[in-house]
Design a protein around this motif. Structure first.
Motif, short mmCIF file in Angstrom:
data_model
loop_
_atom_site.label_atom_id
_atom_site.label_comp_id
_atom_site.label_asym_id
_atom_site.label_seq_id
_atom_site.Cartn_x
_atom_site.Cartn_y
_atom_site.Cartn_z
N VAL A 547 0.85 -1.18 0.00
CA VAL A 547 0.00 0.00 0.00
C VAL A 547 0.89 1.23 0.00
CG1 VAL A 547 -2.01 -1.06 1.09
CG2 VAL A 547 -0.19 -0.14 2.51
N ALA A 548 0.37 2.33 -0.58
CA ALA A 548 1.13 3.58 -0.62
C ALA A 548 0.14 4.74 -0.68
CB ALA A 548 2.07 3.61 -1.83
N PHE A 549 0.36 5.74 0.21
CA PHE A 549 -0.45 6.95 0.21
C PHE A 549 0.09 7.93 -0.84
CE2 PHE A 549 -1.90 5.69 4.48
CZ PHE A 549 -3.25 6.02 4.38
N SER A 550 -0.82 8.71 -1.41
CA SER A 550 -0.40 9.83 -2.25
C SER A 550 0.19 10.92 -1.35
CB SER A 550 -1.59 10.37 -3.04
OG SER A 550 -2.59 10.85 -2.17
N PRO A 551 0.97 11.85 -1.88
CA PRO A 551 1.58 12.89 -1.03
C PRO A 551 0.57 13.70 -0.24
CG PRO A 551 2.63 12.85 -3.18
CD PRO A 551 1.47 11.92 -3.27
N ASN A 552 -0.62 13.94 -0.77
CA ASN A 552 -1.62 14.69 -0.01
C ASN A 552 -2.46 13.82 0.90
OD1 ASN A 552 -3.22 13.36 -1.83
ND2 ASN A 552 -3.85 15.19 -2.96
N PHE A 590 3.87 6.75 -5.42
CA PHE A 590 3.54 8.01 -6.06
C PHE A 590 4.80 8.86 -6.17
CE2 PHE A 590 -0.59 6.72 -4.47
CZ PHE A 590 -1.46 7.13 -5.47
N ASP A 591 4.79 9.81 -7.10
CA ASP A 591 5.91 10.76 -7.15
C ASP A 591 5.70 11.84 -6.09
OD1 ASP A 591 3.77 12.06 -8.44
OD2 ASP A 591 5.17 13.36 -9.49
N LYS A 593 4.72 14.93 -6.18
CA LYS A 593 3.54 15.78 -6.26
C LYS A 593 2.26 14.99 -6.48
CE LYS A 593 6.13 19.69 -8.18
NZ LYS A 593 6.23 20.65 -9.30
N GLY A 594 2.36 13.70 -6.62
CA GLY A 594 1.16 12.90 -6.85
C GLY A 594 0.67 12.93 -8.28
N GLU A 595 1.51 13.42 -9.21
CA GLU A 595 1.10 13.47 -10.60
C GLU A 595 1.30 12.14 -11.31
OE1 GLU A 595 3.42 16.57 -12.22
OE2 GLU A 595 2.34 18.19 -11.21
N TYR A 596 2.26 11.36 -10.85
CA TYR A 596 2.56 10.07 -11.47
C TYR A 596 2.38 8.96 -10.43
CZ TYR A 596 4.71 12.68 -15.30
OH TYR A 596 4.95 13.52 -16.36
N LEU A 597 1.92 7.85 -10.92
CA LEU A 597 1.83 6.61 -10.13
C LEU A 597 2.65 5.55 -10.84
CD1 LEU A 597 0.61 4.81 -7.87
CD2 LEU A 597 -1.32 4.39 -9.40
N ILE A 608 4.01 3.30 -15.84
CA ILE A 608 3.92 4.69 -15.41
C ILE A 608 2.51 5.17 -15.73
CG2 ILE A 608 4.90 7.00 -15.64
CD1 ILE A 608 7.44 5.67 -16.75
N TRP A 609 1.81 5.61 -14.69
CA TRP A 609 0.43 6.10 -14.83
C TRP A 609 0.42 7.59 -14.52
CZ3 TRP A 609 -2.83 1.92 -15.94
CH2 TRP A 609 -2.32 0.66 -15.63
#
Length: 610
Positions: A547-552, A590-591, A593-597, A608-609
């Motif tokens: 599991v991984a949270f997005s930066p926000n 996530f990267d 900024k959460g723009e890429y997964l 790369i999503w």
């Protein structure tokens, strides 16, 4: 050809004879034959007219009808066999032999003599019955011989079939005997194993009793240790209070100093690196090594909180993610992905014993490292970004320096394969977890194990530091999560609720929520302050691997064993799937900024999503 066919048919059905029958005036059979006199109307030449022809035809039809309606004579007289004449016998013989030219010559000469009156029919006798009988017997003999040949052929085929069946019977009999022997041998082995297993039961009971005794002793030691800690803290507080009051410093008697020394003496006997806390739970003085690093204070504030709050204002939709690029990163399964702390660079660890650095989002390979002797299970970047830690099935943890391009440190101490690793924010410590049911905290300056975290009763599958703190989070196959104080090596809190092995656990950016997943696809969100599960979400039935949270912190990515990436909106708990891999997904990140997964799977690919 027609004559040959007729001769062949005669050979099959028997000979045909053309007999000349003469009925004498005084027949031997006693039947009186009446002579039929044909009445012909005399029609003179030239007088025949159509009317006369019609009358003659009608009269003939009437006579025929009269004869038909008369009752026939039903008396049947026996017919005697009339022998065959010589000329018919010769004709049949020549036809049978296929001598057509001879037959033509014979008939020509015979009828010429008969016509000229040179042939006396009285002198032409009949063929004796013995010749006819011999010819019939000869035909029957040929038929019997053909039947005999067919029966002989059938008997030969039946004999071959019998021989083949006998061979198959013998083969199956041997196979049956072999199977019976193997079955008997397996039965004997099972009996022997049962006896062997029965002999282990007393030893297992004894070991279980010893284990229970050891657990009770450990509990008593823990209680005694806590009591001693409380006494030490009381003495320290009294001492500080005494130092703060100059007029009361002389009140400390020698007996109190002796009691303090006696209480602290057991703690000084602990061996270095055995995972037991030091005399001061917040100071690492257990066999102090000259190069040991000091843990930073636990009151530091995360400097990235403003950025996290700014990202929280953004709410990207799950549906906005789509597959941008797919990289064939490794020849075998990719087990883990790690993100560089400042750059858009990821590290991948694989079962092919290699780790690699990739530049994103283009996907160009930057560096490859090789040195482990078994599969790699995880990797983690140093906070400075200049080093990488990797764990492997060879039970070691290796530290790689990018500037030197090689392994600069190998940490050995685990008894079984290591599953995960994570750097402390200060960069002086790295934590690792292993299949040997323990986790370890390593000091990179003194290059030794500072603490061994014991408490899980099964494999520890993941471990991670809370950013800018000394708190460690571990997940284990014993279905629990645990929070540890890295300064003391003690378990601070345990989370219960999963029904299956926990594969991964992670903090959100604020550190107030924990996400975990298990081998049945169940994902849980935990409140760290209340130590309770807030949300339970089933993404199964396939296992969830990471599991991984997005930066926000508004989105949660789950690596699923069904080949998809599950995305969960934390606020609404909306669940969606991203499909692009051909095998089980092992890792997601996530990267910044959460723009890429980014996701990695057992098919050796990185997707790369965006």
């Amino acid at each position: 050809m027609a004559k040959k066919q007729e001769s062949a048919e005669e050979s099959v059905d028997g000979p045909f004879y053309l007999e000349k029958v003469l009925i004498p005036e005084e027949s031997e059979d006693g039947f009186e034959y009446e002579e039929i006199i044909e009445e012909e109307e005399s029609v003179t030449e030239g007088e025949e007219t159509l009317e006369a022809a019609v009358k003659a035809a009608v009269k003939g039809r009437a006579e025929e009808f009269q004869r038909d309606i008369e009752p026939p004579n039903t008396a049947k007289q026996p017919l005697n066999h009339i022998p065959e004449v010589v000329d018919d016998f010769l004709r049949n013989f020549l036809v049978k032999m296929g001598m057509s030219r001879t037959l033509d010559c014979f008939q020509t000469e015979w009828f010429e003599m008969l016509h000229k009156g040179k042939l006396k029919t009285d002198e032409v006798g009949f063929i004796p019955d013995v010749y006819t009988h011999n010819q019939l017997l000869d035909n029957e003999l040929k038929n019997v011989q053909r039947e005999r040949d067919s029966y002989k052929h059938a008997a030969f085929q039946a004999g071959e079939t019998i021989i083949k069946l006998q061979k198959e019977r013998d083969f199956h009999r041997l196979q049956h005997k072999r199977v019976v022997q193997e079955k008997n041998r397996m039965v004997e082995d099972i009996k022997r194993l049962k006896k062997h297993y029965a002999s282990y039961e007393p030893a297992l009971r004894q070991l279980n009793e010893k284990y229970q005794t050891a657990l009770r002793q450990k509990m008593l030691v823990s209680i005694e240790r806590d009591r001693v800690f409380s006494q030490v803290q009381n003495i320290d507080s009294n001492q500080r209070h005494t130092h703060s009051s100059p007029g009361t410093r002389s009140r400390i008697t020698e007996s109190q100093k002796g009691q303090e020394k006696a209480q602290r003496s057991p703690e000084r006997k602990s061996r270095p690196g055995d995972g037991v806390a030091s005399e001061d739970p917040y100071k690492n003085t257990t066999s102090k090594h000259p190069k040991d690093s000091e843990f930073p204070s636990n009151t530091r504030i995360n400097p990235f909180l403003p950025q996290i709050k700014a990202l929280s204002a953004q709410s990207p939709k799950v549906s906005s993610f789509s597959l941008t690029k797919s990289l064939n990163a490794h020849t075998m399964a990719v087990s883990c992905l790690a993100l560089h702390p400042r750059k858009l660079v990821i590290a991948s660890a694989s079962d092919d014993h290699l780790w690699r650095l990739w530049g994103m989002p283009e996907g160009e390979m930057i560096m490859t490292g090789e040195g482990h002797t078994d599969w790699l299970s995880s990797c983690s970047f140093h906070p400075s970004g200049g080093c990488l830690a990797t764990t492997s099935g060879d039970t070691t943890v290796k530290i790689w320096d990018f500037a030197k391009g090689r392994c600069v440190l190998t940490l050995e101490g685990h008894m079984h394969a290591t599953w995960g690793c994570c750097f402390h924010t200060c960069g002086d410590f790295v934590a690792s977890c292993s299949m040997d049911n323990t986790a370890k905290v390593w000091d990179l300056n003194s290059e030794r194990c500072r603490y061994t975290l014991r408490g899980h009763v099964d494999s520890v599958n993941s471990i991670t530091f809370l950013s800018f703190s000394n708190i460690l989070l571990s997940s284990s196959a014993d279905k629990t999560l645990s929070l540890w104080d890295a300064r003391t090596g003690l378990c601070a809190q345990t989370f219960y609720g999963h029904q299956h092995s926990c594969n991964s656990a992670a903090f959100n950016a604020l550190g107030d929520t924990i996400a975990s997943c298990d081998s049945c696809g169940v994902v849980k969100l935990w409140d760290v302050r209340n130590v309770s599960a807030m949300v339970t979400l089933d993404t199964g039935p396939q296992p969830s691997n990471q599991v991984a949270f997005s930066p926000n912190g508004q989105m949660l990515a789950v690596a699923s064993n069904d080949g998809s990436v599950k995305l969960v909106e934390v606020a609404s708990l909306h669940l969606s799937s991203l499909s692009g891999h051909n095998d089980a997904v092992q890792s997601v990140i996530f990267d910044h900024k959460g723009e890429y997964l980014l996701s990695a799977a057992s098919d050796g690919a990185i997707c790369i999503w965006s």
